[in-house]
Design a protein around this motif. Structure first.
Motif, PDB file in Angstrom:
ATOM      1  N   LEU A 142     -10.057  -9.442 -14.441  1.00 53.06           N
ATOM      2  CA  LEU A 142     -10.115  -8.943 -13.071  1.00 53.06           C
ATOM      3  C   LEU A 142     -11.432  -8.190 -12.866  1.00 53.06           C
ATOM      4  CD1 LEU A 142      -6.504  -7.417 -12.775  1.00 53.06           C
ATOM      5  CD2 LEU A 142      -7.252  -9.746 -12.198  1.00 53.06           C
ATOM      6  N   PHE A 192      -7.194  -0.801  -3.974  1.00 51.73           N
ATOM      7  CA  PHE A 192      -5.942  -1.379  -4.470  1.00 51.73           C
ATOM      8  C   PHE A 192      -6.070  -2.071  -5.819  1.00 51.73           C
ATOM      9  CE2 PHE A 192      -6.613  -5.906  -3.609  1.00 51.73           C
ATOM     10  CZ  PHE A 192      -7.686  -5.874  -2.737  1.00 51.73           C
ATOM     11  N   LEU A 193      -7.272  -2.096  -6.396  1.00 54.71           N
ATOM     12  CA  LEU A 193      -7.389  -2.592  -7.768  1.00 54.71           C
ATOM     13  C   LEU A 193      -7.081  -1.488  -8.775  1.00 54.71           C
ATOM     14  CD1 LEU A 193     -10.634  -4.781  -7.448  1.00 54.71           C
ATOM     15  CD2 LEU A 193      -8.250  -5.539  -7.388  1.00 54.71           C
ATOM     16  N   GLU A 213      -3.359  -4.271 -16.265  1.00 52.11           N
ATOM     17  CA  GLU A 213      -3.903  -5.533 -15.776  1.00 52.11           C
ATOM     18  C   GLU A 213      -2.772  -6.411 -15.237  1.00 52.11           C
ATOM     19  OE1 GLU A 213      -7.488  -7.321 -17.460  1.00 52.11           O
ATOM     20  OE2 GLU A 213      -6.246  -9.055 -17.900  1.00 52.11           O
ATOM     21  N   GLU A 235       0.014  -5.352 -13.987  1.00 49.07           N
ATOM     22  CA  GLU A 235       0.472  -4.720 -12.741  1.00 49.07           C
ATOM     23  C   GLU A 235      -0.431  -5.093 -11.559  1.00 49.07           C
ATOM     24  OE1 GLU A 235       2.551  -1.708 -11.900  1.00 49.07           O
ATOM     25  OE2 GLU A 235       1.625  -1.703  -9.900  1.00 49.07           O
ATOM     26  N   VAL A 236      -1.738  -4.987 -11.779  1.00 49.21           N
ATOM     27  CA  VAL A 236      -2.685  -5.300 -10.697  1.00 49.21           C
ATOM     28  C   VAL A 236      -2.678  -6.814 -10.410  1.00 49.21           C
ATOM     29  CG1 VAL A 236      -5.116  -5.201  -9.972  1.00 49.21           C
ATOM     30  CG2 VAL A 236      -4.093  -3.260 -11.149  1.00 49.21           C
ATOM     31  N   SER A 237      -2.545  -7.620 -11.464  1.00 44.56           N
ATOM     32  CA  SER A 237      -2.460  -9.084 -11.265  1.00 44.56           C
ATOM     33  C   SER A 237      -1.262  -9.443 -10.406  1.00 44.56           C
ATOM     34  CB  SER A 237      -2.331  -9.803 -12.609  1.00 44.56           C
ATOM     35  OG  SER A 237      -3.476  -9.582 -13.369  1.00 44.56           O
ATOM     36  N   LYS A 238      -0.135  -8.776 -10.651  1.00 45.88           N
ATOM     37  CA  LYS A 238       1.082  -9.032  -9.880  1.00 45.88           C
ATOM     38  C   LYS A 238       0.823  -8.733  -8.393  1.00 45.88           C
ATOM     39  CE  LYS A 238       5.675  -9.096  -8.952  1.00 45.88           C
ATOM     40  NZ  LYS A 238       5.675  -8.707  -7.562  1.00 45.88           N
ATOM     41  N   ARG A 239       0.128  -7.615  -8.153  1.00 50.49           N
ATOM     42  CA  ARG A 239      -0.205  -7.212  -6.785  1.00 50.49           C
ATOM     43  C   ARG A 239      -1.063  -8.294  -6.115  1.00 50.49           C
ATOM     44  NH1 ARG A 239      -2.916  -1.564  -7.106  1.00 50.49           N
ATOM     45  NH2 ARG A 239      -1.090  -0.990  -8.307  1.00 50.49           N
TER      46      ARG A 239
END
Lengths: 457, 221
Positions: free
Chosen positions: A96, A140-141, B208, B210-214
């Motif tokens: 990410l 929001f990241l 990671e 958690e944020v990927s799910k979002r």
């Protein structure tokens, strides 16, 4: 931070301040219609006091890339953010992208070095928070509010005020009424914190970002366009709240402050989601061998693969020497494969209507340049409006039309507003915004920016 | 043997570029690589002989060193450049021509460099005897995004060089030495100039996910 100069008052008196408000995904055309129909009186008043023009997004046109281009004044070939998800060069590892993978300095760091005081709230791709001469609340990241602020102690203050990093989109998948409530709640809390910081903290540059407009659009845009009797009024009610907030912002703009309002892409109704990897697989471009029981992923690509795709419409050639199991030879072979794929993509048609789903395919050298060019996708698709290209590898069908995500970005039709100045360039890009801010604040801009100075004195 | 890359040291005069660079050079060579060091002071005696210290001449000097590094790197030699290289634009120009380019900012403060004053130059610069002296009467533009930033104050050159070697190993530029005995953990690691955590540490595995799910809920993944 060690190199921050002490704050000096501006020569000739009169601090030159900039207040910037990001309104994510608000189209120029939509804002103008709202004004014409009398639904956003405050925005109308604000726009009368300056210039507003359409703005083009970035390639690809997602918030992470567009806001990175905004904050650095550089194209992705320099700032290195090409999407919400990316693959690490020379691997099939997916990660990410975030502020630590951004390779050019955002404007607030440059302003901090110049001794200016800054407050930055919620701008996409600001996690992990950077140390600035002032305050930073990441986007929001951020995995949690505790980790989202600089300095760390700020998190407690936000917590007490009920601040939320982002509306929980999982709610929208369960119940859209609940999600609409969530959006109102998050926007109200964000505005409360924004005004609290705006009024109580010293700043030369203040930027706050409203993410909720983008979220509203993703889940409700089609209802608004279709004038749905239940949802359309609620959609406009939400904008009434946005307009009230903008009115309260405007009250705080004095003669020493320039107000900048901008969005990062336009919006339209989703016609179809397009699973390009499904097409690549069915047409012999992509081959995967996932471990038993696991869905196919980039990690399971085999040497028989010539190309694979990531969100949204980024295509990578499986290049030998670059990809671990690359099979396309660099040089003439790479060019031939890229051309053939580009030609075929241009013929990609909606299986139901026969309509072309791709308007143009960019080769990377047409849209990116700079020291991080090597990380760029090899091809980038410019879709026909409303076709949302997705990177999932596990879908059976090429296209899908659902009822949850019903709004999609467009490349054109974002907006830029600057109070008290003319905007003297007709085709504006995200990179064109910060040169104006440096200019307004009398801070020399760093070398190598791609944006132009687009405001008159 | 590793593939070629350029290790570009920048920093004020007396920051420690050459001292640290020489230790790194030695280590890279010991690992079986071809390595060439281009030291700013030395280069001025031949490749850039006759150039002065105007901005234009300084940039020309850097671009010349950059060109040599480019050629060496292309031929799988590790090129180490140690030059003040005060202007960001010139460094970026060199970077743009070399795909495997690692910028090392030796972030010794001006005060510390002047205190050390190894070559006695700061004294002369401050008295005005040397005009156009970087950091005193000429600008130094620190890198905005150096791959490695080395804080030298309170640390030995060997420790600083060790940080650089660790970074090169972690990023696949250098094959780690076979371990004879367990080594102590490094005392400190080089940090990016930006004070932002490195990308690998931005998220834990859990975060990671958690944020990927979002992002998935938003249709971005």
């Amino acid at each position: 931070m060690q190199w921050f100069a002490r704050r000096q008052s501006a020569p000739g008196g009169g601090a030159r301040r900039v207040l910037a408000i990001g309104i994510d995904g608000v189209p120029y055309s939509f804002a103008m219609r709202q004004i014409a129909e009398g639904r956003m009186p405050n925005l109308a008043r604000i726009f009368q006091a300056g210039t507003v023009r359409p703005l083009n997004s970035s390639w690809p046109f997602v918030s992470s890339v567009a806001w990175s281009s905004f904050m650095t004044g550089c194209n992705p070939g320099k700032h290195n953010i090409y999407g919400f998800v990316d693959r690490r060069l020379n691997t099939y590892d997916v990660f990410l992208p975030n502020s630590s993978t951004m390779k050019r300095e955002p404007i607030w760091c440059e302003l901090s070095k110049a001794g200016k005081e800054v407050v930055v709230m919620n701008v996409p791709v600001t996690y992990p928070p950077r140390q600035v001469n002032g305050l930073m609340v990441s986007c929001f990241l951020s995995p949690s509010l505790e980790k989202a602020t600089y300095p760390k102690e700020l998190a407690g203050r936000l917590q007490q005020m009920g601040y939320k990093i982002d509306a929980d989109a999982a709610i929208a998948r369960r119940n859209k009424d609940d999600f609409m409530k969530e959006l109102h709640h998050v926007l109200e809390r964000r505005a409360a914190v924004m005004f609290e910081l705006m009024d109580s903290e010293p700043w030369d540059f203040f930027m706050s970002h409203i993410m909720e407009t983008d979220r509203l659009h993703h889940f409700f845009w089609e209802y608004m366009e279709n004038n749905d009797p239940y949802w359309a009024p609620q959609f406009y009610d939400f904008y009434e709240k946005v307009d009230t907030i903008l009115g309260q912002v405007w009250e705080r703009v004095d003669e020493n402050t320039t107000l900048v309002i901008l969005s990062d892409h336009g919006f339209c109704t989703v016609r179809k989601e397009v699973y390009l990897n499904t097409w690549l697989r069915e047409n012999g471009w992509l081959s995967t061998e996932p471990a038993p029981g696991k869905p196919p992923s980039i990690a399971s690509i085999t040497p028989a693969t010539r190309a694979y795709s990531m969100d949204p419409g980024r295509v990578f050639i499986n290049l030998r020497g670059r990809e671990p199991r690359g099979s396309v030879e660099p040089g003439a072979d790479y060019e031939r494969v890229r051309q053939q794929l580009s030609d075929e993509l241009l013929e990609l048609r909606d299986p139901d209507t026969g309509e072309k789903m791709v308007q143009r395919v960019y080769k990377r050298e047409e849209i990116y340049h700079g020291e991080n060019y090597q990380n760029a996708p090899d091809l980038v698709i410019s879709p026909t409006t409303g076709y949302a290209f997705k990177g999932a590898m596990d879908r059976e069908h090429l296209t899908y039309k659902g009822d949850v995500l019903i709004g999609e970005h467009t490349f054109d039709d974002a907006l830029l507003y600057v109070s008290g100045h003319d905007i003297v360039k007709s085709t504006l890009t995200m990179e064109d915004v910060v040169p104006a801010v440096y200019n307004l604040m009398r801070v020399p801009q760093p070398d190598g920016l791609d944006g132009a100075l687009v405001i008159s004195a | 043997m590793s593939r070629g890359f350029t290790l570009w040291f920048t920093g004020l005069s007396g920051a420690g570029k050459t001292t640290i660079g020489e230790i790194v050079e030695q280590t890279i060579r010991e690992r079986g690589n071809k390595v060439e060091m281009l030291d700013g002071d030395v280069v001025r005696t031949h490749l850039s002989k006759g150039l002065g210290f105007s901005r234009e001449d300084r940039d020309t000097n850097i671009l010349r060193i950059g060109w040599v590094c480019e050629v060496l790197t292309r031929n799988d030699v590790v090129a180490i450049a140690t030059a003040i290289s005060p202007y960001r634009q010139a460094r970026e120009q060199v970077r743009a021509n070399i795909p495997a380019f690692v910028e090392v900012y030796i972030a010794t403060s001006l005060e510390e460099c002047a205190r050390r004053d190894v070559k006695g130059l700061y004294k002369k610069a401050i008295s005005g005897e040397i005009p156009s002296f970087t950091g005193v009467s000429d600008p130094y533009e620190p890198p905005a995004s150096a791959e490695i930033v080395v804080q030298t104050e309170g640390r030995t050159p060997e420790e600083s060089a060790g940080d650089i070697v660790s970074w090169l190993e972690a990023h696949g530029y250098l094959t780690p030495a076979p371990k004879a005995a367990p080594e102590p953990a490094p005392v400190a690691v080089a940090v990016p100039v930006s004070s932002a955590p490195s990308s690998s540490s931005a998220y834990s595995e859990e975060e990671e996910a958690e944020v990927s799910k979002r992002l998935e809920d938003l249709g971005y993944m």
